[in-house]
Design an enzyme around this catalytic site. Structure first.
Site, PDB file in Angstrom:
ATOM      1  N   ASP A   1      89.885  -5.160  40.663  1.00  0.00           N
ATOM      2  CA  ASP A   1      90.111  -3.463  39.850  1.00  0.00           C
ATOM      3  C   ASP A   1      91.025  -3.158  41.042  1.00  0.00           C
ATOM      4  O   ASP A   1      89.771  -2.371  41.849  1.00  0.00           O
ATOM      5  CB  ASP A   1      89.721  -2.892  39.083  1.00  0.00           C
ATOM      6  CG  ASP A   1      91.342  -1.754  38.781  1.00  0.00           C
ATOM      7  OD1 ASP A   1      92.252  -2.091  39.148  1.00  0.00           O
ATOM      8  OD2 ASP A   1      90.752  -1.065  37.423  1.00  0.00           O
TER       9      ASP A   1
ATOM     10  N   ARG B   1      93.612  -0.711  41.583  1.00  0.00           N
ATOM     11  CA  ARG B   1      94.691  -0.289  41.575  1.00  0.00           C
ATOM     12  C   ARG B   1      94.175   0.889  42.191  1.00  0.00           C
ATOM     13  O   ARG B   1      93.238   1.939  42.496  1.00  0.00           O
ATOM     14  CB  ARG B   1      94.730   0.566  39.403  1.00  0.00           C
ATOM     15  CG  ARG B   1      95.666  -0.733  39.092  1.00  0.00           C
ATOM     16  CD  ARG B   1      95.483   0.144  37.452  1.00  0.00           C
ATOM     17  NE  ARG B   1      94.177  -0.368  37.137  1.00  0.00           N
ATOM     18  CZ  ARG B   1      93.798  -0.057  35.859  1.00  0.00           C
ATOM     19  NH1 ARG B   1      94.203   0.064  35.012  1.00  0.00           N
ATOM     20  NH2 ARG B   1      92.220  -0.412  35.642  1.00  0.00           N
TER      21      ARG B   1
END
Length: 196
Positions: free
Chosen positions: A123, A125
């Site tokens: 991830d 983000r």
């Protein structure tokens, strides 16, 4: 100083939202708000774009289900905002997402392992854009956060927001989506709540 963009109205299946476009140091996004978000404890959802699920209706991903569920939860409360960020592939971008999907298809591995083989964290983000947008909207420090992802709660709280309660999303899912949700639970620590 750049001019402020106008707001527009958007009627959705969940209800009527006010839409604003945002640009910040970490990217671009939209906010869809309803009611009052600058007082009380508004309902907040941070959603990353997913063209395969939201536009092409992929059945192996739950992003579109999360998007619709979040809009309904905001509408049910009457006061809240959905922050929509252009962060395909958990921040990796579309081309990387395609490379990861090819590895999954070729080797029968899951998304986390595919990202690992590409030398990436599962991830990527950056939630600073989301918190910047929330501040721009005047969202108070206390929120109800819609998420099944404990890491998202951590990032939002690290930016100074107090999460008063968590709203988890429940889905009726097909077997392909259920397998993906179990992977997110087992490999990424997400909460998995299904109506199956």
């Amino acid at each position: 100083m750049k001019p402020e963009l106008p707001t527009v109205s958007l009627q959705t299946e969940a209800g009527h939202f006010t839409v604003r476009y945002h640009e910040c140091a970490t990217g671009k996004g939209l906010s869809l708000s309803m009611g009052s978000v600058d007082g009380g404890v508004p309902v907040v959802r941070v959603q990353s774009s997913c063209v395969f699920s939201e536009s092409f209706h992929s059945v192996t991903c739950d992003c579109a289900l999360q998007l619709q569920g979040a809009l309904r939860a905001i509408a049910q409360d009457g006061n809240g905002v959905l922050v929509y960020l252009y962060e395909e592939g958990r921040g990796a971008g579309l081309s990387t997402k395609i490379r990861a999907m090819a590895l999954e298809e070729q080797d029968g591995i899951d998304t986390v392992e595919a990202f690992r083989r590409l030398g990436l964290a599962p991830d990527l983000r950056d939630y600073r854009g989301a918190t910047t947008i929330l501040h721009e909207l005047g969202v108070s420090s206390q929120i109800a956060l819609i998420t099944n992802n404990p890491a998202k709660q951590h990032y939002i709280e690290a930016a100074g927001f107090k999460v008063e309660r968590i709203i988890t999303l429940t889905f009726a899912v097909n077997p392909d989506t259920a397998a993906y949700l179990r992977m997110k639970r087992d490999r990424l620590g997400h909460v998995y709540i299904s109506m199956e």
